[in-house]
Design a protein around this motif. Sequence first.
Motif, PDB file in Angstrom:
ATOM      1  N   ASP A  73      -4.741  -7.529  -1.790  1.00  0.00           N
ATOM      2  CA  ASP A  73      -4.347  -6.866  -3.040  1.00  0.00           C
ATOM      3  C   ASP A  73      -4.368  -5.350  -2.880  1.00  0.00           C
ATOM      4  OD1 ASP A  73      -3.972  -9.263  -4.315  1.00  0.00           O
ATOM      5  OD2 ASP A  73      -5.955  -9.284  -5.267  1.00  0.00           O
ATOM      6  N   GLU A  74      -5.381  -4.841  -2.194  1.00  0.00           N
ATOM      7  CA  GLU A  74      -5.482  -3.400  -1.965  1.00  0.00           C
ATOM      8  C   GLU A  74      -4.360  -2.913  -1.061  1.00  0.00           C
ATOM      9  OE1 GLU A  74     -10.352  -2.926  -2.397  1.00  0.00           O
ATOM     10  OE2 GLU A  74      -9.440  -3.386  -0.461  1.00  0.00           O
ATOM     11  N   GLU A  75      -4.013  -3.726  -0.068  1.00  0.00           N
ATOM     12  CA  GLU A  75      -2.898  -3.366   0.817  1.00  0.00           C
ATOM     13  C   GLU A  75      -1.606  -3.231   0.015  1.00  0.00           C
ATOM     14  OE1 GLU A  75      -0.434  -4.988   4.729  1.00  0.00           O
ATOM     15  OE2 GLU A  75      -2.017  -6.222   3.854  1.00  0.00           O
ATOM     16  N   GLU A  76      -1.321  -4.219  -0.818  1.00  0.00           N
ATOM     17  CA  GLU A  76      -0.102  -4.156  -1.614  1.00  0.00           C
ATOM     18  C   GLU A  76      -0.143  -2.989  -2.592  1.00  0.00           C
ATOM     19  OE1 GLU A  76       2.656  -7.637  -2.830  1.00  0.00           O
ATOM     20  OE2 GLU A  76       1.170  -7.454  -4.444  1.00  0.00           O
ATOM     21  N   GLY A  77      -1.320  -2.724  -3.167  1.00  0.00           N
ATOM     22  CA  GLY A  77      -1.460  -1.587  -4.078  1.00  0.00           C
ATOM     23  C   GLY A  77      -1.201  -0.268  -3.377  1.00  0.00           C
ATOM     24  N   LEU A  78      -1.738  -0.124  -2.162  1.00  0.00           N
ATOM     25  CA  LEU A  78      -1.516   1.096  -1.373  1.00  0.00           C
ATOM     26  C   LEU A  78      -0.041   1.288  -1.057  1.00  0.00           C
ATOM     27  CD1 LEU A  78      -4.446   1.145   1.209  1.00  0.00           C
ATOM     28  CD2 LEU A  78      -3.809   3.036  -0.309  1.00  0.00           C
ATOM     29  N   LEU A  79       0.604   0.210  -0.614  1.00  0.00           N
ATOM     30  CA  LEU A  79       2.014   0.317  -0.232  1.00  0.00           C
ATOM     31  C   LEU A  79       2.888   0.645  -1.436  1.00  0.00           C
ATOM     32  CD1 LEU A  79       2.296  -2.641   2.311  1.00  0.00           C
ATOM     33  CD2 LEU A  79       2.005  -0.198   2.793  1.00  0.00           C
ATOM     34  N   CYS A  80       2.584   0.049  -2.584  1.00  0.00           N
ATOM     35  CA  CYS A  80       3.362   0.351  -3.794  1.00  0.00           C
ATOM     36  C   CYS A  80       3.109   1.784  -4.257  1.00  0.00           C
ATOM     37  CB  CYS A  80       3.019  -0.629  -4.910  1.00  0.00           C
ATOM     38  SG  CYS A  80       3.572  -2.322  -4.600  1.00  0.00           S
ATOM     39  N   ALA A  81       1.867   2.240  -4.171  1.00  0.00           N
ATOM     40  CA  ALA A  81       1.526   3.595  -4.609  1.00  0.00           C
ATOM     41  C   ALA A  81       2.232   4.652  -3.771  1.00  0.00           C
ATOM     42  CB  ALA A  81       0.008   3.797  -4.550  1.00  0.00           C
ATOM     43  N   ILE A  82       2.210   4.485  -2.446  1.00  0.00           N
ATOM     44  CA  ILE A  82       2.858   5.480  -1.593  1.00  0.00           C
ATOM     45  C   ILE A  82       4.374   5.371  -1.687  1.00  0.00           C
ATOM     46  CG2 ILE A  82       2.931   4.099   0.531  1.00  0.00           C
ATOM     47  CD1 ILE A  82       2.075   7.870   0.239  1.00  0.00           C
ATOM     48  N   LEU A  83       4.885   4.172  -1.880  1.00  0.00           N
ATOM     49  CA  LEU A  83       6.321   3.991  -2.019  1.00  0.00           C
ATOM     50  C   LEU A  83       6.850   4.728  -3.250  1.00  0.00           C
ATOM     51  CD1 LEU A  83       8.774   2.316  -0.805  1.00  0.00           C
ATOM     52  CD2 LEU A  83       8.320   0.696  -2.648  1.00  0.00           C
ATOM     53  N   LEU A  84       6.076   4.717  -4.325  1.00  0.00           N
ATOM     54  CA  LEU A  84       6.524   5.269  -5.604  1.00  0.00           C
ATOM     55  C   LEU A  84       5.977   6.666  -5.877  1.00  0.00           C
ATOM     56  CD1 LEU A  84       6.035   2.048  -7.780  1.00  0.00           C
ATOM     57  CD2 LEU A  84       8.154   2.854  -6.719  1.00  0.00           C
ATOM     58  N   HIS A  85       5.274   7.256  -4.918  1.00  0.00           N
ATOM     59  CA  HIS A  85       4.582   8.515  -5.206  1.00  0.00           C
ATOM     60  C   HIS A  85       5.534   9.647  -5.566  1.00  0.00           C
ATOM     61  CE1 HIS A  85       5.747   9.550  -1.078  1.00  0.00           C
ATOM     62  NE2 HIS A  85       5.424  10.805  -1.343  1.00  0.00           N
ATOM     63  N   ASP A  86       6.780   9.609  -5.107  1.00  0.00           N
ATOM     64  CA  ASP A  86       7.745  10.686  -5.376  1.00  0.00           C
ATOM     65  C   ASP A  86       8.887  10.243  -6.286  1.00  0.00           C
ATOM     66  OD1 ASP A  86       6.627  12.868  -4.147  1.00  0.00           O
ATOM     67  OD2 ASP A  86       7.757  12.670  -2.282  1.00  0.00           O
ATOM     68  N   ILE A  87       8.739   9.105  -6.939  1.00  0.00           N
ATOM     69  CA  ILE A  87       9.837   8.577  -7.742  1.00  0.00           C
ATOM     70  C   ILE A  87      10.137   9.476  -8.947  1.00  0.00           C
ATOM     71  CG2 ILE A  87       8.483   7.096  -9.292  1.00  0.00           C
ATOM     72  CD1 ILE A  87      10.637   4.907  -8.776  1.00  0.00           C
TER      73      ILE A  87
END
Length: 409
Positions: A85-99
């Motif tokens: 869950d933390e892995e997916e949260g990290l990947l989503c957070a960095i993916l969307l950090h500049d949206i």
Amino acid sequence: MKQSSKLKIFNDPIYGFISIPSPLVFNLIAHPYFQRLRRISQMGLSYLVYPGAHHTRFHHALGAMHLMQQAISLLRRKGFEINQDEEEGLLCAILLHDIGHGPFSHALENEWVSGISHEAISLRFMEELNKEFSGRLDLAIAIFTGSYNKKYLNELVSSQLDMDRLDYLKRDSFYSGVAEGNINAERLITMLSVHEGRLVVEEKGIYSVEKYLLARRFMYWQVYLHKTGVVAEQLLIRVIQRARELGQSASLQSVSPALDFFLKQNPGKLEFTEEALKQYAELDDIDILASLKKWQKADDRVLAALCKMLLQRRLLSIKIKKAPISARSLQTKLEKCRAKTGMTESEAAYFVFEGVLHNRAYNQDNQNINIIKPNGKVIDVASASDHLNLEVLSQPVTKYYICYPKKGI
């Protein structure tokens, strides 16, 4: 939104193949909010200086996510638990950090809604996406905002040595062709560790950190704050300000309803409501460029001239100095412009102006980069360095500039 179960591989010129690890990540990438990043320039108007710098926020977000995958794998191998869950949260957070970036990224950041950073707008987008995805971004949002109990996860997303910075330095160096900015992101990630819940760098990685900080300094003065890029961005700001000042007559409407929405607003008074977010999601570089092409034929002499300068790359002269620009020097340039053009003082001020540039390669007062020694002692990288005086890089550098027409307008 219809969700896909597909996984995909992107071929990236920096890292090679980037894998999309889960259906949630794939569906976020496929969402119109994220696809909009294909139309947001990563480096603003830097392509007027470095012709190759046409990459986008889309490229950068995928690259940062790829580096996050590497960081997660590395920290797990070193024995630090990051569950699925933390892995997916990290990947989503960095993916969307500049949206939340708007047209031309930082160049126009304050022209739409004053006092709201692109990070705050990114959070608004993430919250909207979280509704669509039935709360599956709760953990990503907690990591992004720093409210999650593992602080080092937030530091992987947002700190002075995060996956965002590692990617943009390497990527911007590649596309601009400025070799001084090229860093060994993989080496830096390999040196990461965790101590008392915070991100640290193993002592043997100190020289890689030094090179990284020097690369940041080079890239800011040589690329991000290049004097020609500064002039171009200031002209673009003034295009938006002039269009807003003139009002929305039929002849001055843009080609974009979303842009017209923001031009009708006072940035200092606009609340970032759901309607504002909806309009913002429709706004990208294409709206601005198409409007520039239309406005270069506007009846207003100031707006037309500003647009032509950008489209034809006939920019203003710029002088950068170590001391503030004197009021007398500014007024002299202003009077010369008025005499040549017959403009009023307020009109000439669009072409004669001064400003300030700031750069600080490393901030010791905010989420500093810590080095951990073999005996477990943790010290700031500026104190640990025995090769270069990194404390010098932690001092803010300020320069001053004045812009004015080369000849006529």
